[in-house]
Design a protein around this motif. Sequence first.
Motif, short mmCIF file in Angstrom:
data_model
loop_
_atom_site.label_atom_id
_atom_site.label_comp_id
_atom_site.label_asym_id
_atom_site.label_seq_id
_atom_site.Cartn_x
_atom_site.Cartn_y
_atom_site.Cartn_z
N PHE A 149 0.92 -1.22 0.00
CA PHE A 149 -0.07 -0.02 -0.10
C PHE A 149 0.82 1.25 -0.14
N GLY A 150 2.11 1.04 0.74
CA GLY A 150 3.04 2.41 0.52
C GLY A 150 4.52 1.90 1.01
N LEU A 151 5.35 2.94 1.06
CA LEU A 151 6.41 2.70 1.35
C LEU A 151 6.81 3.57 2.88
N ALA A 152 7.37 2.61 3.58
CA ALA A 152 7.33 3.17 4.97
C ALA A 152 8.79 3.44 5.40
N GLY A 153 8.97 4.31 6.75
CA GLY A 153 10.36 4.25 7.01
C GLY A 153 10.78 5.76 7.15
N VAL A 154 12.12 6.09 7.06
CA VAL A 154 12.71 7.24 7.17
C VAL A 154 13.16 7.70 5.83
N THR A 155 12.05 8.19 5.16
CA THR A 155 12.02 8.51 3.50
C THR A 155 12.88 9.69 3.53
N TYR A 156 12.85 10.39 4.36
CA TYR A 156 13.46 11.90 4.20
C TYR A 156 14.79 12.26 4.76
N GLY A 157 15.79 11.12 5.30
CA GLY A 157 16.81 11.29 5.81
C GLY A 157 17.55 9.95 6.11
N THR A 158 18.74 10.00 6.58
CA THR A 158 19.81 8.94 6.98
C THR A 158 19.61 8.52 8.38
N ILE A 159 19.21 7.37 8.67
CA ILE A 159 19.19 6.74 9.95
C ILE A 159 20.59 7.02 10.64
N GLY A 160 20.89 7.60 11.76
CA GLY A 160 22.07 7.75 12.36
C GLY A 160 22.92 8.99 11.91
N LYS A 161 22.33 9.88 10.99
CA LYS A 161 23.01 11.10 10.78
C LYS A 161 22.49 12.30 11.19
N THR A 162 22.97 12.96 12.03
CA THR A 162 22.56 14.24 12.65
C THR A 162 23.64 15.27 12.47
N THR A 163 23.14 16.55 12.70
CA THR A 163 24.26 17.67 12.78
C THR A 163 24.64 18.09 14.25
N GLY A 164 23.64 17.49 15.29
CA GLY A 164 24.27 17.57 16.50
C GLY A 164 23.41 18.98 17.13
N ARG A 165 22.44 19.44 16.20
CA ARG A 165 21.84 20.79 16.46
C ARG A 165 20.24 20.45 16.09
N ALA A 166 19.37 21.45 16.64
CA ALA A 166 18.09 21.65 16.14
C ALA A 166 18.00 21.73 14.49
N PRO A 167 17.29 21.22 13.84
CA PRO A 167 17.05 21.60 12.62
C PRO A 167 16.74 23.03 12.23
N THR A 168 17.43 23.38 11.10
CA THR A 168 17.02 24.86 10.65
C THR A 168 16.04 24.98 10.04
N GLN A 169 15.51 26.46 9.77
CA GLN A 169 14.51 26.47 8.94
C GLN A 169 14.66 26.21 7.43
N ARG A 170 15.93 26.40 7.21
CA ARG A 170 16.38 25.76 5.61
C ARG A 170 16.24 24.42 5.65
N GLU A 171 16.59 23.63 6.68
CA GLU A 171 16.45 22.27 6.38
C GLU A 171 15.09 21.75 6.58
N ILE A 172 14.20 22.53 7.33
CA ILE A 172 12.64 21.95 7.16
C ILE A 172 11.75 22.21 6.17
N ASP A 173 12.45 23.46 5.45
CA ASP A 173 11.85 23.77 4.14
C ASP A 173 12.37 22.88 3.15
#
Length: 291
Positions: free
Chosen positions: A98-122
């Motif tokens: 019926f669909g594709l599940a999971g972390v379709t927007y990013g990489t598991i285990g990959k962070t910047t160590g900071r909150a997401p910026t507005q540029r990232e969310i956009d």
Amino acid sequence: MSNTFGLHTFAVAPVWDLARIEPQIERLKEYGIGLMEIPLLRPSEIDTRAARAFAGRHGVELVPSLGLPGTIDVVERPQDGLDFLEPAFRVCAEIGGFGLAGVTYGTIGKTTGRAPTQREIDGVCRFLERAAKGAGAHGIRLGIEPCNRYETHLINTGKDAARIVERIGADNIFIHLDTYHMHIEEESFASGFEAAAPFLGYIHVSEANRGVPGRGMLNWTACMKAIAEIGYGGPITLESMNHVDADIAGGLAVWRPVAERPDDVIEVGLPFLRDAAKAAGLELGCRRAGL
């Protein structure tokens, strides 16, 4: 209320390997399993005809899931992500998912160590809007799974996911919640499930240590009660990291066995989950999900 009861491949094998999985499927069905989740670590490796034939022989649903490879940055190079998802969408459609599940927007285990910026969310929203159109062209839905802060900084809670889905406005995007991540990030199971409820299409039930349900610290009574109270009728799938492919083990921080006796995940965990669901007024079993 009846929900299709699913099992992630990692509970029985590190990859989607029918030679290893098919001999176990009738035993799994005896525990109520009516859905198998396929990890699309490398979509090109999936024999879709064989997978669909397997599903038909045994009367089970198939749902693929994935996390994007570490080389992909959907904000800086969105086309790379879309190019990776396209064969995953094809696999999903060809196996009847019926669909594709999971972390379709990013990489598991990959962070910047900071909150997401507005540029990232956009950027994530622009990417998911395009990805949803790509999924729609194959007649399937696109899921987004919030993960804990150690696995991503982009989407961590049901509320985070709901805000993004509302902003995008595509009718084929759904939220995929996971109790392992919720146990870390949400104020309560009730608040997390309630925030995601309008868009919720898939649930992973996973113990706090990714091992045998009922042998960890997760409050299953509260969890199942919260699912029942929102009237959720979609699939509920056990995800346990008994066996994990090397390509994703690092991102998941899995380097030791999650159960002293791996078979306990099936033989103890599945009955436990069905009993916990029943106590909350839910029924887990083999049934086509109404999605």
